[in-house]
Structures are given as structure tokens and as C-alpha cells.
Write a protein that holds these residues in place. Structure first.
Motif, mmCIF file in Angstrom:
data_model
loop_
_atom_site.group_PDB
_atom_site.id
_atom_site.type_symbol
_atom_site.label_atom_id
_atom_site.label_comp_id
_atom_site.label_asym_id
_atom_site.label_seq_id
_atom_site.Cartn_x
_atom_site.Cartn_y
_atom_site.Cartn_z
ATOM 1 N N GLU A 159 0.894 -0.956 -0.014
ATOM 2 C CA GLU A 159 0.035 -0.004 0.025
ATOM 3 C C GLU A 159 0.758 1.155 -0.047
ATOM 4 N N VAL A 160 0.521 2.172 -0.571
ATOM 5 C CA VAL A 160 1.356 3.584 -0.703
ATOM 6 C C VAL A 160 0.582 4.419 0.440
ATOM 7 N N ARG A 161 1.361 5.077 1.313
ATOM 8 C CA ARG A 161 0.838 5.825 2.124
ATOM 9 C C ARG A 161 1.171 7.320 1.931
ATOM 10 N N VAL A 162 0.208 8.253 1.859
ATOM 11 C CA VAL A 162 0.264 9.578 1.547
ATOM 12 C C VAL A 162 0.143 10.457 2.735
ATOM 13 N N GLY A 163 0.920 11.506 2.999
ATOM 14 C CA GLY A 163 0.612 12.538 4.125
ATOM 15 C C GLY A 163 0.289 13.578 3.254
ATOM 16 N N LEU A 164 -0.879 14.302 3.606
ATOM 17 C CA LEU A 164 -1.091 15.580 3.095
ATOM 18 C C LEU A 164 -1.001 17.062 3.962
ATOM 19 N N LEU A 165 -0.252 17.964 3.241
ATOM 20 C CA LEU A 165 -0.328 18.968 3.977
ATOM 21 C C LEU A 165 -1.032 20.161 3.494
ATOM 22 N N GLY A 166 -1.989 20.421 4.200
ATOM 23 C CA GLY A 166 -3.090 21.518 3.729
ATOM 24 C C GLY A 166 -4.383 20.791 3.243
ATOM 25 N N LEU A 167 -5.414 21.543 3.820
ATOM 26 C CA LEU A 167 -6.715 20.868 3.315
ATOM 27 C C LEU A 167 -7.618 22.170 2.962
ATOM 28 N N GLY A 168 -7.116 22.977 2.202
ATOM 29 C CA GLY A 168 -7.858 23.741 1.651
ATOM 30 C C GLY A 168 -8.655 23.545 0.230
ATOM 31 N N THR A 169 -8.803 24.377 -0.656
ATOM 32 C CA THR A 169 -9.432 24.002 -2.070
ATOM 33 C C THR A 169 -8.773 23.040 -2.474
ATOM 34 N N VAL A 170 -7.580 22.911 -2.928
ATOM 35 C CA VAL A 170 -6.850 21.825 -3.597
ATOM 36 C C VAL A 170 -6.818 20.599 -3.026
ATOM 37 N N GLY A 171 -6.497 20.618 -1.585
ATOM 38 C CA GLY A 171 -6.246 19.521 -0.503
ATOM 39 C C GLY A 171 -7.506 18.834 -0.922
ATOM 40 N N THR A 172 -8.645 19.570 -0.494
ATOM 41 C CA THR A 172 -9.988 18.680 -0.493
ATOM 42 C C THR A 172 -10.165 18.070 -1.808
ATOM 43 N N GLY A 173 -9.767 18.775 -2.764
ATOM 44 C CA GLY A 173 -10.094 18.158 -4.144
ATOM 45 C C GLY A 173 -8.998 16.885 -4.270
ATOM 46 N N VAL A 174 -7.963 16.784 -3.985
ATOM 47 C CA VAL A 174 -7.136 15.747 -3.731
ATOM 48 C C VAL A 174 -7.701 14.438 -2.864
ATOM 49 N N VAL A 175 -8.099 14.963 -1.998
ATOM 50 C CA VAL A 175 -8.772 13.705 -1.209
ATOM 51 C C VAL A 175 -9.930 13.112 -1.867
ATOM 52 N N SER A 176 -10.762 14.089 -2.462
ATOM 53 C CA SER A 176 -11.836 13.502 -3.094
ATOM 54 C C SER A 176 -11.389 12.557 -4.376
ATOM 55 N N ILE A 177 -10.627 13.053 -5.131
ATOM 56 C CA ILE A 177 -10.098 11.954 -6.544
ATOM 57 C C ILE A 177 -9.587 11.206 -5.968
ATOM 58 N N ILE A 178 -8.653 11.057 -5.047
ATOM 59 C CA ILE A 178 -7.931 9.564 -4.423
ATOM 60 C C ILE A 178 -9.013 8.693 -4.150
ATOM 61 N N SER A 179 -10.282 9.208 -3.567
ATOM 62 C CA SER A 179 -11.070 8.255 -2.926
ATOM 63 C C SER A 179 -12.077 8.003 -4.139
ATOM 64 N N ARG A 180 -12.332 8.675 -4.843
ATOM 65 C CA ARG A 180 -13.305 8.379 -6.079
ATOM 66 C C ARG A 180 -12.667 7.472 -7.078
ATOM 67 N N HIS A 181 -11.479 7.863 -7.378
ATOM 68 C CA HIS A 181 -10.886 7.007 -8.443
ATOM 69 C C HIS A 181 -9.969 5.881 -8.109
ATOM 70 N N LEU A 223 -3.515 13.265 -17.782
ATOM 71 C CA LEU A 223 -4.645 13.217 -17.123
ATOM 72 C C LEU A 223 -5.027 11.922 -16.206
ATOM 73 N N ALA A 224 -3.909 11.170 -16.142
ATOM 74 C CA ALA A 224 -3.980 9.862 -15.542
ATOM 75 C C ALA A 224 -4.758 9.663 -14.228
ATOM 76 N N ALA A 225 -4.956 10.701 -13.524
ATOM 77 C CA ALA A 225 -5.852 10.777 -12.268
ATOM 78 C C ALA A 225 -7.128 10.975 -12.489
ATOM 79 N N ASP A 226 -7.572 11.456 -13.596
ATOM 80 C CA ASP A 226 -9.060 11.736 -13.945
ATOM 81 C C ASP A 226 -9.655 10.671 -14.646
ATOM 82 N N ARG A 227 -11.236 10.712 -14.535
ATOM 83 C CA ARG A 227 -11.804 9.812 -15.266
ATOM 84 C C ARG A 227 -12.428 10.645 -16.702
ATOM 85 N N ILE A 228 -11.766 10.127 -17.798
ATOM 86 C CA ILE A 228 -12.175 10.890 -18.943
ATOM 87 C C ILE A 228 -13.672 10.714 -19.378
ATOM 88 N N THR A 229 -14.701 11.403 -19.917
ATOM 89 C CA THR A 229 -15.795 11.044 -19.858
ATOM 90 C C THR A 229 -15.946 11.285 -21.524
#
Lengths: 431, 431
Positions: A4-26, B147-153
Motif C-alpha cells: 500500500e502506498v501511504r500519503v501525507g497531505l499538507l493542507g486541506l484547503g481548496t486543492v487539498g480537498t480536491g485531492v482527497v476526493s479524487i483519490i477516494s473516487r478514482h 490526465l492519469a488521475a482523472d476519469r475521461i468522459t
């Protein structure tokens, strides 16, 4: 590589929230690409009590950066908190602890990119920063890999969304700079302190990064000549339009015979230029290569998910490198020493708008001053101003050196028959 | 990795000549990137006696492909000779001999890409093909990495320069298809047998490749529904213009809920769409990703040096992989099984131009047929034709399924008051 690869995230503003969301959805796609799951195990925030709109899947939330930097189980640090001096220290610590780094921090990369990349390589670590320039547009990859075989001679970038939004609205609505800025602030397209955007500094940082990569030469922020858009007027834009041009805040990086110039300034472009069709908050980078000719990369320059896409793409690359066992070995430093052009080597066309006395001999005095500085006219327009004894003279010059142009400008400003130089801009993209 | 990388070049036409030229001119940059010199040691040509405009630096010229394929000193084969069946055989031989392959051959990759990639991986070899789609635009890399992290539609491509040139000129000059085609042939923008270009087959091959990569799903040439531009008339283009649209040959690849559609056909786009500004022989690929939103990649789709840039960029990647010891391990196969949409799942707007009898009841008959197929109007225009007892009716529909549309089309063609269906096109890019 662990299971498993473990990531530490520094910052949870606009971009940080997007990062968490993409990693979980994709997660499924990411796992397919890198062969193992990836999890954000620790997140650094400023305020632990604040309500979070994202689901963390059990990640540990902390307000102490050392919890993240010193965790031996964390493989990769994603830095999306911003800041320069202290952030530099933290990332150096992370790299020296053998952690790979992905950052979206253009301020940091423009100032300390070379140092950080060097320390990364020394420690067998990766450092990627696609999101630092033009958000969701994969321009850094395109320069490093896609156009790797070519010799890039020119880049023109619309790399700041705020200023492009403001200029677009000023042109479309015929509004003043002040009115559109206010509207942009209300809509969230401009910061409450917009200085770094409107005065061109943000774009300059990005151009320093692009020039360094595109020309394989260490270009620093101090090497970029910068002017913002706050002095652009409605009248300037109307004259541009009449003459077949549009106005954009253009980051220009040009190389001739191994010597480079980098600038950010409001610039006239022919309406037929590919960059002229880039509207509102969109970004684009136009790249001219000796072999490939004209290419352009267009997309969103900011925003939570677009920027996070670039961050997670870098994360994928880092994980692929880990799997292949090539971390810290994929990036080359610059090939060339930095050689900047002198003013007599910087060539451009210029737009000038003069307010002149409407009397006999004025025109002759003005044109002879141009001639004595070897600056010739491509377009010339004289318009009387109703009810006043002055006229406006609009000039677009042929190509001339910056040295000649600045000498001419000084003389024009001293000339008796000229009441004022209302505005002046660089003109690009013609033949 | 040896002190020098040796390349065998198959084919010395337009692209092959460009490859030789870039490798020789950019030797310093290439060496910096890969750490050793690269040399073209053998070149396969059709006619050894022909005069060559390029300097070979002592490369061995042969007309026997086995001289190249069996040479143990050659590390990488660059295939720019074209052809499908026999070329497939040759490249399989090369891969089985442990040689990496770079190809610009879209026909081959659209038909046998999966097989060749599989054999390459089995033999620890790389196979790259950036130049097969959209010449100098690094679109394959952008889909795989940027665009590897994205889901292209959705992807919409102007991926054939000849047809884009023809449509651009028809619109700008108000000329007929036949006249512009003739002119394009004289200027070298169209082949003497233009069928593969104008009938959409060339674009279909490229879309099969892009869909396979963008959706991580094996899409074949047979899965692409194809229609060319040879029936597009001046009148169609005039009506488009009046309604605020332009016409492009669009390769469309769309994914909804894991089911895909891929098509190539003349398509109406709003004039404000980023692809509407792509003129003449230029190519562009518009990519929509769930996270990143709208991006577009623009550049030259063909030509000696632009295409050769993409070939040599692949060569750089192959050499970097050799240096890092990761050849044949950097590419993943498709994640998903192929699932194609049925006609009732394909949704679009349509443009229809009908020639109807100019008499009472006609309009009512036509509109009630639309209503009974649940197809509603977004725009409707009825124009009398001077001196005749017929009128033209131009319709742009709201979104409807392909199934409904085709059932409606059949009924319209049987309706007494309709003299003929003059033309019909898909409409994309709206909201």
C-alpha cells in the motif's frame, strides 16, 4: 514497494480537498495504474476543530507538521498548503527523510525549485510540481516529455486566470478595470488582495518555471520583467479592437541564439491568434518549437478539482517510479547556463497612444523623432478629440529593439507638442 | 546500456527524413536527456539509387528489411514506412528479437495495437506510437500521464488535417466541396486518392486509438461509426453559419456509466466552442474529464518535422527506459472490458434540412411526426424557395436518442409532403 502506498497531505484547503476526493473516487483506476492501493493516512490542517466536507476514510488529522514529516510509514508528501520559507524547510526535511514530494506551490518552485530538485535527487526521491503552472493543463509534462525532441524557441502563456477574466469582461462589457475587479472579487475569481495576480507576479513565477523547463536553463523570478494590468483602460481596449487586436496578460519566454528573455505584460495579440480565443478564467500555453511549429495547451488554470487532477497525476507518476525502482532518477537538470538578452537584443512591435497638441508641425515633430530612433510605423491613426485642442495619435510600430524603443519613449515624453503618453504596450503574435 | 544507442529506420519518406534531420540537429539535447549518443545506423528504403536530401552520417542504406531486423547491434526500430499486414509481421519479428519499436502507423495501431503491445511486454520491449494520432500534439502522453488521475468522459477530435482544411476553405470562400478538394490536392493538402481522409476512415483509426487509451477499454476500428464530408454542401454551411454554428469533421468518443460510443461524422459546433477556432490543416483534441473539466490540445496534425518530433520524443522515452532498466514495464493494458452503447443510449441533437411542398398542412404534418417520435425542436426555420412551390425547413432538435432519430428519419423520408431530406448532421458542444 509495500502493499500500500501511504500519503501525507499538507493542507486541506481548496486543492487539498480536491485531492482527497479524487483519490477516494478514482481508487480503482489508480490501483490499476500503479498496482496497489493508495491511502491518505495523515492530514495536516490549521484548525483541527473545523468541520470538513470530505470523508477521510480514517486518516489521522493533526495540526503538528512533525506528525506527518517524521512518520516512517509515509512514502509521499503532498504539499498544498502554500507558503515559501517555512514550507521550503519542511519539504527539505521530508526529502532528507526519504519521502517523495508532490507540490502545487509555484511561489516555492519559482524561488527554490533548483535547490529542492537537487536535494530530491541526492536522496533518491522524486519531486513533481505539475499543478504549480496552469492548474489542470499538463504543460510541464508536455515540455519535459512530449516536446522532448524539439528545440523550443518561444512560449506565450495566459497563465493567470484572474487577469484573463478581468480583461475578457472589460472587453466584452466595455467596463472599467475597477468595476470588473470588484465584480470578480464578488464572484470569487479575484482575491480580496488581488495584487499578486493583477500586478503580474503570479504569472511571473509560472513563467520562470516554464522558461527553466522549456529552455533547459535556470531562469529565476528576478529574470522576469513584470508589468500588471491595473493601468489598462477602456479606451486602450477600444483602440486595440479597432486595429484588429485583443489584449491579454501574456507571459512571454523567447530564445534566440541561446539567449533568452522572459517577461509578463499586457500585450496586444491579433484576433486571429490561437491565444486570442482563450476567454474568462481559462489558461493556455502556446509553445513554438523549431520542429513542431505551433502548439497550444488549453484548460482550467485553477479550481479545486482541476488543480487536484494535476497533483494526483504527479502522485501516479511517483508511484509508478516507486514500482519500477527508478525514484529520483527520472529528471534531468538544466543543460544550459543562463544567458539573458540585453535590451538591444529584445525585439518587438509596440503600441503607443499619445495625446498631442492639435497644431501645425506636431505630426512632423513626432514622426521625425520616430525616424531618428529608427522606429518605423506599421499602423498610424490620428484622431481629433472633440472640443479640445488636442488629438490622439495611435501608433503600432514595426519590430524594433527595446533599447531603441525606450530611448524613443524618453524623447517623446520630453517633446513639447506631446501633452502625454497615454499608454504603451508590447504587440506580439504577428509576422 | 551501451555507450551508444543504435537505431534502425524503416522508411525514408516525409516523416523518415524529418526523423533523421531532428536526430542529427538536436544531438546535444538528446544526449543530455538520455546520457549517451544516439545514431541511425541503418535505413530501409524502397529505391537505393534515389537521391536523398538528408545527410546520413555514414548510415547503411538498404532495400532489404532483414538487414535491419536481424542486426544484433540495433536497439530500436523506428517504423515510418506505413503498410499494415506485412508491417505487422516485421514489427512482431523485431519485438521478438528484443528490439524496441517506435511507430507513426495509425492504420497498424488501430488494427493490431493490442497484439503488438502484448508481444512487446512479453519480450521486455517498449512500443510507443505518439505520432500515430494528431502528429505533433502530445495527446497520447497527455491521456496516459497528464490526465492519469482523472476519469475521461468525452473526447472530441479534429484529427484529420485534410478534411479540416477543406471545410475551413469551403466556409471562408463559400466554395463547393469539389472545387476546394481540387485546390487542396494541388497544394499537397490532399492525396490524389483522398478517400481515406474525406470519407472519415483516417479519423476513425485515430479515434479508435484515443478511445482505447482515454477510456482504458479496447476499442476497435469496427466499433467506430463513420461518415465523411463528401456530401457536405455550400448551402449546409450557410445555414450552419446563420444559426450560429460551424461545421467540423468531429471524432467523438463518449462514455456514460461505463458504456461508450465512438463516431466520426461532420458535426455542427457552436462558434464559441474551442474547437470552432481550429482552422485549416491544424488538429486539436478536446478532452473532458470529470475532475479537470475542459482541456484542449492544439497543433499541427501532420507534416515532416511535426510528426518527426513526436517520433523522436518517443525515441527519447524508449532510451530513458533503457537507461533506467524498465523497458517493457511502463505501460498498462486496458482496465475495462469493451461495452458499447446501444442506439437507444446514444443521445444527441440533430440538424435536419428538408425540402417540403409549400402548401397548407405541410408544416402540421411534419411537426406532428416529430412530436410522435418524442423529438422536440430547439430551432426551426422555414424559408420559401423563390419561383418554386417548395420550401425549405431547417430544424435543430433538442437531445434525443439515435434510435428515436432514426425512426423519425425513416418516417420523414416516406412522408408525401416532403420532397426530400436534403441533409442531416449531428450537433455537439452545446448545453
Amino acid at each position: 514497494m509495500s502493499a500500500e502506498v501511504r500519503v501525507g497531505l499538507l493542507g486541506l484547503g481548496t486543492v487539498g480537498t480536491g485531492v482527497v476526493s479524487i483519490i477516494s473516487r478514482h481508487q480503482e483506476e489508480l490501483r490499476h495504474q500503479v498496482g496497489c492501493p493508495v491511502t491518505v493516512t495523515k492530514v495536516l490542517v490549521r484548525d483541527k476543530q473545523k468541520h470538513r466536507p470530505v470523508d477521510f476514510d480514517g486518516a489521522f488529522i493533526t495540526d503538528d507538521i512533525n506528525d506527518v514529516l517524521t512518520d516512517p510509514e509515509i512514502d509521499i508528501i503532498i504539499e498544498v498548503m502554500g507558503g515559501v520559507e517555512s514550507t521550503r524547510e519542511h519539504l527539505l526535511t521530508a526529502l532528507k527523510n526519504g519521502k517523495h514530494v508532490v507540490t502545487a506551490n509555484k511561489d516555492l518552485m519559482a524561488l527554490y525549485g533548483s535547490e529542492l530538485l537537487k536535494v530530491a535527487a541526492e536522496n533518491g526521491c522524486d519531486l513533481y510540481y505539475e499543478a504549480s503552472v496552469a492548474g489542470g493543463i499538463p504543460i510541464i509534462r508536455s515540455l519535459c516529455d512530449g516536446l522532448a525532441a524539439d528545440r523550443i524557441t518561444k512560449m506565450m502563456g495566459i497563465v493567470n486566470g484572474t487577469t484573463n477574466y478581468i480583461l475578457t469582461k472589460m472587453i466584452q462589457e466595455g467596463s472599467s478595470y475597477e468595476d470588473v475587479l470588484k465584480q470578480a472579487q464578488e464572484l470569487g475569481f479575484a482575491e480580496s488582495d488581488p495584487t499578486a495576480d493583477v500586478e503580474g507576479l503570479d504569472a511571473a513565477r509560472k513563467m520562470a518555471i516554464l522558461a527553466t523547463l522549456g529552455f533547459s536553463m535556470p531562469v529565476g523570478l528576478d529574470d522576469v520583467s513584470v508589468r500588471g494590468i491595473s493601468s489598462v483602460t477602456k479606451s486602450d481596449l477600444e483602440y486595440c479592437d479597432q486595429l484588429g487586436y485583443t489584449m491579454k496578460l501574456i507571459g512571454l519566454a523567447k530564445r534566440d541564439d541561446g539567449r533568452v528573455e522572459v517577461s509578463v505584460e499586457p500585450t496586444l495579440l491579433p484576433k486571429t491568434h490561437p491565444l486570442a480565443a482563450v476567454h474568462n478564467e481559462y489558461n493556455a500555453v502556446y509553445v513554438y518549437g523549431e520542429a513542431v511549429g505551433e502548439t497550444m495547451f488549453y484548460g482550467p488554470g485553477a479550481g479545486s478539482l482541476p488543480t487536484a487532477t494535476a497533483v494526483v497525476s504527479d502522485l501516479v507518476t511517483v508511484m509508478k517510479n516507486m514500482r519500477l525502482g527508478v525514484s529520483g532518477r527520472t529528471v534531468q537538470g538544466p543543460l544550459h547556463e543562463r544567458v539573458l538578452k540585453q535590451d538591444n537584443e529584445i525585439e518587438s512591435k509596440y503600441f503607443l497612444r499619445l495625446r498631442v497638441l492639435d497644431q501645425a508641425g506636431t505630426f512632423q515633430a513626432v514622426t521625425s523623432l520616430f525616424a531618428s530612433h529608427e522606429v518605423s510605423f506599421e499602423k498610424l491613426l490620428q484622431l481629433p478629440i472633440e472640443g479640445e485642442e488636442v488629438a490622439e495619435v495611435i501608433v503600432i510600430t514595426h519590430h524594433t529593439s527595446k533599447q531603441n524603443y525606450e530611448a524613443l519613449y524618453k524623447k517623446l515624453s520630453e517633446l513639447d507638442v506631446i501633452e502625454s503618453i497615454e499608454s504603451c504596450y508590447r504587440v506580439e503574435g504577428g509576422h
